[in-house]
Design a protein around this motif. Structure first.
Motif, PDB file in Angstrom:
ATOM      1  N   GLU A 191     -14.619 -11.138 -15.870  1.00  8.11           N
ATOM      2  CA  GLU A 191     -14.471 -10.679 -14.480  1.00  8.11           C
ATOM      3  C   GLU A 191     -15.610 -11.223 -13.614  1.00  8.11           C
ATOM      4  O   GLU A 191     -15.385 -11.651 -12.476  1.00  8.11           O
ATOM      5  CB  GLU A 191     -14.441  -9.141 -14.432  1.00  8.11           C
ATOM      6  N   LEU A 192     -16.817 -11.204 -14.157  1.00  7.36           N
ATOM      7  CA  LEU A 192     -17.965 -11.730 -13.405  1.00  7.36           C
ATOM      8  C   LEU A 192     -17.808 -13.232 -13.161  1.00  7.36           C
ATOM      9  O   LEU A 192     -18.102 -13.735 -12.076  1.00  7.36           O
ATOM     10  CB  LEU A 192     -19.273 -11.458 -14.168  1.00  7.36           C
ATOM     11  N   LEU A 193     -17.312 -13.914 -14.178  1.00  6.70           N
ATOM     12  CA  LEU A 193     -17.089 -15.360 -14.064  1.00  6.70           C
ATOM     13  C   LEU A 193     -16.044 -15.643 -12.982  1.00  6.70           C
ATOM     14  O   LEU A 193     -16.210 -16.555 -12.158  1.00  6.70           O
ATOM     15  CB  LEU A 193     -16.608 -15.868 -15.430  1.00  6.70           C
ATOM     16  N   ASP A 213      -8.518 -16.578 -31.823  1.00  5.66           N
ATOM     17  CA  ASP A 213      -9.636 -16.306 -30.916  1.00  5.66           C
ATOM     18  C   ASP A 213      -9.547 -17.283 -29.747  1.00  5.66           C
ATOM     19  O   ASP A 213      -8.444 -17.748 -29.418  1.00  5.66           O
ATOM     20  CB  ASP A 213     -10.965 -16.418 -31.681  1.00  5.66           C
ATOM     21  N   GLY A 214     -10.648 -17.591 -29.129  1.00  4.65           N
ATOM     22  CA  GLY A 214     -10.618 -18.526 -28.012  1.00  4.65           C
ATOM     23  C   GLY A 214     -11.970 -18.680 -27.371  1.00  4.65           C
ATOM     24  O   GLY A 214     -12.936 -18.038 -27.785  1.00  4.65           O
ATOM     25  N   PHE A 215     -12.004 -19.551 -26.371  1.00  4.52           N
ATOM     26  CA  PHE A 215     -13.294 -19.819 -25.732  1.00  4.52           C
ATOM     27  C   PHE A 215     -13.120 -19.983 -24.221  1.00  4.52           C
ATOM     28  O   PHE A 215     -12.029 -20.276 -23.735  1.00  4.52           O
ATOM     29  CB  PHE A 215     -13.975 -21.039 -26.345  1.00  4.52           C
ATOM     30  N   ILE A 216     -14.210 -19.770 -23.522  1.00  5.37           N
ATOM     31  CA  ILE A 216     -14.298 -20.017 -22.079  1.00  5.37           C
ATOM     32  C   ILE A 216     -14.981 -21.361 -21.890  1.00  5.37           C
ATOM     33  O   ILE A 216     -15.958 -21.661 -22.581  1.00  5.37           O
ATOM     34  CB  ILE A 216     -15.160 -18.924 -21.392  1.00  5.37           C
ATOM     35  N   LEU A 217     -14.460 -22.131 -20.963  1.00  2.24           N
ATOM     36  CA  LEU A 217     -15.102 -23.381 -20.572  1.00  2.24           C
ATOM     37  C   LEU A 217     -15.288 -23.336 -19.055  1.00  2.24           C
ATOM     38  O   LEU A 217     -14.341 -23.010 -18.337  1.00  2.24           O
ATOM     39  CB  LEU A 217     -14.205 -24.551 -20.986  1.00  2.24           C
ATOM     40  N   ALA A 218     -16.481 -23.631 -18.603  1.00  2.00           N
ATOM     41  CA  ALA A 218     -16.756 -23.556 -17.171  1.00  2.00           C
ATOM     42  C   ALA A 218     -17.733 -24.647 -16.774  1.00  2.00           C
ATOM     43  O   ALA A 218     -18.484 -25.165 -17.610  1.00  2.00           O
ATOM     44  CB  ALA A 218     -17.334 -22.188 -16.820  1.00  2.00           C
ATOM     45  N   VAL A 219     -17.698 -24.976 -15.501  1.00  2.00           N
ATOM     46  CA  VAL A 219     -18.689 -25.930 -14.985  1.00  2.00           C
ATOM     47  C   VAL A 219     -19.268 -25.351 -13.693  1.00  2.00           C
ATOM     48  O   VAL A 219     -18.553 -24.702 -12.919  1.00  2.00           O
ATOM     49  CB  VAL A 219     -18.078 -27.332 -14.786  1.00  2.00           C
TER      50      VAL A 219
END
Ligand code: SAH
Ligand code: DHB
Ligand code: MG
Length: 222
Positions: A191-193, A213-219
């Protein structure tokens, strides 16, 4: 679809695309033999981290959650000789295992392993003025993920890549009533992201040898 099938497909791709590596294989074996929990990224995920670091041209990496140093070695090998990876680990016994694996990998000069709770070592890091990092991998205690996001943003600049592991947890992430502190931490983190204008992010679900499972990817935007 079954765990057995997911594992077989992981093995198929890893056999083709992630050749056996004496150092990485020994790190996994050593971590298991030392009784560390089997929480290291899978080989194909380790290679993904390395590819992301290479694509970013990373010279500086921050990792939160070292365990036996498996993901650390994947990431550190993407660095140029004068690159630097700082990795944070709360458990001194795990850190000792990581330290010897990093040494076997010949990466002791590149990797700086800091022992202590990340909420205590991150503020010390801030005082050193090492940031910004080119890539930050968040993979420690999930209830602290909201704090780690705040630190990651402090330690970021335009183009910093953020990766956070284990954001799906068998699908548990979608339960707004969950009382599991890890799920709550991950949901708050997401939510913060989502509300953070400085980043562009997505999330990817994964199945494989480590289950669902899984992952977050951000730039971080320029
Ligand atoms: N990144 C590793 C796996 C990390 S498992 C790999 O893929 O190979 C999560 C790690 O976070 C564990 O070693 C655990 O001891 C560590 N950890 C848990 N709480 C922590 C905290 N508060 N600060 C730093 N590390 C923590
Ligand atoms: C857990 C932590 C991890 O980093 C991981 O990749 C898998 C599981 C855990 O704490 O359960
Ligand atoms: Mg993980």
């Amino acid at each position: 679809m079954s765990q057995e099938q997911w594992k077989a497909v992981d093995t198929y791709f890893a056999d083709l695309l992630v050749p056996p590596d004496p150092v990485l294989d020994a790190t996994r074996k050593d971590s298991a033999a030392a009784g560390l929990p089997p929480h290291n990224v899978a080989p194909n995920q380790g290679k993904l981290l390395q590819l992301l670091a290479q694509m970013r041209g990373a010279c500086t990496i921050l990792e939160i959650g070292t365990l036996g140093g498996y993901s650390t070695i994947w990431l550190a090998r993407a660095l140029p000789p004068d690159g630097r990876l700082i990795t944070l680990e709360a458990n001194p016994e795990y850190a000792a295992v990581a330290s010897r694996n990093i040494a076997w990998a010949g990466l002791s000069a590149v990797v700086d392993l800091r022992v202590g709770k990340a909420t205590e070592t991150l503020p010390l890091l801030a005082q050193e003025g090492i940031a910004p990092f080119d890539l930050i991998f968040i993979d420690a205690d999930k209830p602290s993920n909201p704090d780690y996001l705040a630190w990651a943003l402090k330690f970021s600049g335009p183009g910093t890549v953020l990766v956070a592991d284990n954001v799906v947890r068998n699908g548990g992430v979608v339960d707004p009533t969950s009382t599991d502190p890890s799920i709550r931490g991950i949901r708050r983190f997401c939510e913060l992201l989502a509300a953070e204008p400085r980043v562009s992010a997505t999330a990817i679900q994964t199945v494989g040898s480590k289950g669902y499972d899984g992952f977050i990817l951000a730039v971080v935007k320029g």
